[in-house]
Design an enzyme around this catalytic site. Sequence first.
Site, short mmCIF file in Angstrom:
data_model
loop_
_atom_site.label_atom_id
_atom_site.label_comp_id
_atom_site.label_asym_id
_atom_site.label_seq_id
_atom_site.Cartn_x
_atom_site.Cartn_y
_atom_site.Cartn_z
CE LYS A 159 -4.48 0.96 0.38
NZ LYS A 159 -5.60 0.22 -0.20
N GLY B 170 -24.78 2.76 -2.88
CA GLY B 170 -23.79 3.44 -3.72
C GLY B 170 -23.37 2.55 -4.89
CB VAL C 63 -20.63 -2.10 -4.00
CG1 VAL C 63 -20.72 -3.62 -3.92
CG2 VAL C 63 -19.21 -1.68 -4.31
P1 NAD Z 1 -20.16 4.51 -2.28
O1 NAD Z 1 -19.58 5.71 -1.61
O2 NAD Z 1 -20.49 4.60 -3.74
O3 NAD Z 1 -21.49 4.06 -1.52
C1 NAD Z 1 -21.66 4.08 -0.15
C2 NAD Z 1 -23.12 4.44 0.12
O4 NAD Z 1 -23.38 4.33 1.51
C3 NAD Z 1 -23.46 5.88 -0.29
O5 NAD Z 1 -24.60 5.87 -1.11
C4 NAD Z 1 -23.73 6.56 1.05
O6 NAD Z 1 -24.70 7.58 0.95
C5 NAD Z 1 -24.22 5.40 1.89
N1 NAD Z 1 -24.12 5.61 3.34
C6 NAD Z 1 -23.15 6.26 4.04
N2 NAD Z 1 -23.44 6.24 5.35
C7 NAD Z 1 -24.59 5.54 5.49
C8 NAD Z 1 -25.40 5.16 6.59
N3 NAD Z 1 -25.08 5.51 7.84
N4 NAD Z 1 -26.52 4.44 6.36
C9 NAD Z 1 -26.87 4.09 5.11
N5 NAD Z 1 -26.15 4.43 4.02
C10 NAD Z 1 -25.03 5.15 4.20
O7 NAD Z 1 -19.15 3.32 -1.99
P2 NAD Z 1 -19.06 1.92 -2.74
O8 NAD Z 1 -18.00 1.99 -3.79
O9 NAD Z 1 -20.43 1.46 -3.12
O10 NAD Z 1 -18.48 1.01 -1.57
C11 NAD Z 1 -19.30 0.60 -0.49
C12 NAD Z 1 -18.44 -0.08 0.56
O11 NAD Z 1 -17.79 -1.21 -0.02
C13 NAD Z 1 -17.32 0.77 1.14
O12 NAD Z 1 -17.11 0.38 2.49
C14 NAD Z 1 -16.11 0.38 0.31
O13 NAD Z 1 -14.90 0.60 1.01
C15 NAD Z 1 -16.37 -1.10 0.11
N6 NAD Z 1 -15.73 -1.66 -1.08
C16 NAD Z 1 -15.99 -1.15 -2.31
C17 NAD Z 1 -15.39 -1.70 -3.44
C18 NAD Z 1 -15.67 -1.18 -4.82
O14 NAD Z 1 -15.35 -1.85 -5.81
N7 NAD Z 1 -16.28 -0.02 -4.95
C19 NAD Z 1 -14.51 -2.80 -3.30
C20 NAD Z 1 -14.27 -3.33 -2.02
C21 NAD Z 1 -14.89 -2.74 -0.92
#
Ligand code: NAD
Length: 358
Positions: free
Chosen positions: A80, A181, A183
């Site tokens: 990292k 969001g 995912v």
């Molecule tokens: P994102 O920011 O697009 O979506 C997160 C969503 O959660 C947002 O819509 C936000 O409004 C919502 N949110 C925040 N606080 C909240 C709460 N208290 N209650 C309900 N909803 C709430 O992120 P993402 O890319 O969809 O990733 C989601 C999670 O998965 C994160 O923890 C990220 O680290 C993890 N992750 C993502 C990926 C990827 O490919 N994007 C890969 C591995 C892990």
Amino acid sequence: MEIFSYMSKYGYEQLVFNYDVASGLKAIIAIHNTTLGPALGGCRIWPYESEDAAILDALRLSRGMTYKNAAAGLNIGGGKAVIIADPKKDKTEALFRSFGRFVESLGGRYITAEDVGTSVEDMDVVALETRHVCGVSSAISSGDPSPVTAYGVWHGMKACAHEVYGSDSLKGKTVAVQGLGHVGYHLCKHLVEEGARLYITDIDGEKVERVAKELGATAVSPEEIFDVTGDIFAPCALGAILNDQTIPRLKSKIVCGAANNQLQEDRHGEMLMQKGILYGPDYIVNAGGVINVADELQGYNRERALRKAAGIYQNMQRVIAISRRDRVGTHIAADRMAEERIRTIGNVKRTFLGERDR
Ligand code: NAD
């Protein structure tokens, strides 16, 4: 901070610093383990409050990547990078070119990619100075990892359902999805296509409205999501969401979602087990993103990336088997699976060098 004792305790290989006066770059690269291959992990930009905090973050995150990459069956190690800067105002071409040179200086032992605070455009600049970068915007780029992450989570969830309900079909199952969001949205689509019933929440009302309308899901408030009477809880928003306050409220038999670092503390993994809830460890089920970006190292092929992400089903089954074998929670079983793979493949690689470690 006692850096060398920390590195020795958790088996780090290398910690490298670079300060470039010309660009103002203050970067740290931590390489935890390269037994399986070059260390891959994103580059995070954050205005850390201290240098110690930045070092600890690089060390902690790189070790996490070793486990995630090994458990996903990838032939890559864990690393990292962190840059101490404010992503809102300090990002310049010189900063990223300087960082690219820093990465290049390690000769391919570390491969960088996007992370918090960095974008595809930033990686394009890094790529001007090093070949050891993934997630750039060329025609062979792996693109947005989220759909592949969601696809992998869905397969992990099916493996959990097979264990708990005797069938991996999610038809008729009720799933509570927290976070709609990148995912969460794609996960909801897979679930509805398979015939699951959804309860959804997000702090962003527009996202809730969209998914409710498009997929016929039932909206609940962010606070209510923990009380839904359903089969599966899918955290796809925040970390530390499984804790002393939330676990007693859960009514589902499975927790499986994309969010990183879902357990507030390790003991919450035990707590889930005591409650009879099967936990799909976050880094096992959300590995689709890194599987997707790592595919670039072979020349990106979407079908292959999806096929490997579907393998999260089998990975989850292996975790369950170790959890049973060792009578430990799945969060510990996941770590053991990763450690066993690193040890075994490390030994295979050393076989003809005559230095087997048993
Ligand atoms: P994102 O920011 O697009 O979506 C997160 C969503 O959660 C947002 O819509 C936000 O409004 C919502 N949110 C925040 N606080 C909240 C709460 N208290 N209650 C309900 N909803 C709430 O992120 P993402 O890319 O969809 O990733 C989601 C999670 O998965 C994160 O923890 C990220 O680290 C993890 N992750 C993502 C990926 C990827 O490919 N994007 C890969 C591995 C892990």
